[in-house]
Enzyme design. Structure first.
Site, PDB file in Angstrom:
ATOM      1  N   ASP A 156      47.936  59.720  29.400  1.00  0.00           N
ATOM      2  CA  ASP A 156      49.264  59.201  29.726  1.00  0.00           C
ATOM      3  C   ASP A 156      49.992  58.804  28.450  1.00  0.00           C
ATOM      4  O   ASP A 156      49.576  57.879  27.749  1.00  0.00           O
ATOM      5  CB  ASP A 156      49.127  57.987  30.644  1.00  0.00           C
ATOM      6  CG  ASP A 156      50.456  57.477  31.175  1.00  0.00           C
ATOM      7  OD1 ASP A 156      51.522  58.027  30.804  1.00  0.00           O
ATOM      8  OD2 ASP A 156      50.433  56.528  31.979  1.00  0.00           O
ATOM      9  N   ARG A 183      54.252  62.859  32.584  1.00  0.00           N
ATOM     10  CA  ARG A 183      53.296  63.956  32.750  1.00  0.00           C
ATOM     11  C   ARG A 183      53.681  64.948  33.831  1.00  0.00           C
ATOM     12  O   ARG A 183      53.670  66.171  33.590  1.00  0.00           O
ATOM     13  CB  ARG A 183      51.891  63.406  33.051  1.00  0.00           C
ATOM     14  CG  ARG A 183      51.266  62.700  31.873  1.00  0.00           C
ATOM     15  CD  ARG A 183      49.999  62.000  32.261  1.00  0.00           C
ATOM     16  NE  ARG A 183      50.305  60.825  33.084  1.00  0.00           N
ATOM     17  CZ  ARG A 183      49.395  59.990  33.555  1.00  0.00           C
ATOM     18  NH1 ARG A 183      48.118  60.193  33.307  1.00  0.00           N
ATOM     19  NH2 ARG A 183      49.755  58.949  34.268  1.00  0.00           N
ATOM     20  N   CYS A 220      52.118  62.206  39.280  1.00  0.00           N
ATOM     21  CA  CYS A 220      51.620  61.194  38.352  1.00  0.00           C
ATOM     22  C   CYS A 220      52.083  59.827  38.869  1.00  0.00           C
ATOM     23  O   CYS A 220      52.298  59.666  40.070  1.00  0.00           O
ATOM     24  CB  CYS A 220      52.051  61.471  36.913  1.00  0.00           C
ATOM     25  SG  CYS A 220      53.812  61.295  36.568  1.00  0.00           S
TER      26      CYS A 220
END
Length: 143
Positions: free
Chosen positions: A115, A14, A8
């Site tokens: 996100d 994440r 990420c």
């Protein structure tokens, strides 16, 4: 042995969440790491990431890592959270083209993983709920 790398942006939300979920589900059968395309080495997972994982009974001993050539070479499969992450990797590491996919692309779905960065814990719970079934599909595909 399969070696999965989740990527990420900052490697604090994440990708460490995806890493922890897959590690818990796969046990010793798959090696798992995560990194960020703009990460600072050594940062812990975000407080809300660690909180949500703890709620789910998943241990999180995370230290962020910047994506490096060594990690690209280590991985047999690189799964990104967004198409932007995938394109950034292919720009810097074109040799990885055959093993880089967005997480959703890898499991025959569309779009990016949302996100949660900077949001309340409920947003992190939503990201977990988005990631968990995707990780199940990854595990099935890798076995």
């Amino acid at each position: 042995m399969k070696r999965v790398l989740f990527v990420c942006t900052g490697n604090t939300c994440r990708s460490p969440m995806a890493e922890a979920i897959l590690r818990k589900k796969a046990g010793e059968s798959i090696e798992v790491k995560s990194a960020g395309i703009f990460a600072s080495d050594g940062s812990p997972a975000s407080t809300n990431t660690a909180h949500v994982l703890q709620e789910k009974g998943i241990e999180c001993q995370h230290s962020s890592s910047l994506l490096t050539q060594d990690l690209i070479e280590w991985a047999t499969c690189i799964l990104t959270m967004t198409s932007h992450h995938k394109q950034a990797i292919l720009h810097s590491f074109p040799e990885a083209q055959d093993k880089v996919f967005t997480l959703k692309e890898y499991v025959d779905s569309d779009g990016d993983v949302s996100d949660p960065f900077g949001g309340p814990v409920d947003i992190y719970r939503e990201t977990y709920a988005e990631l968990e079934p995707l990780i199940e599909k990854v595990l099935s595909k890798l076995k």
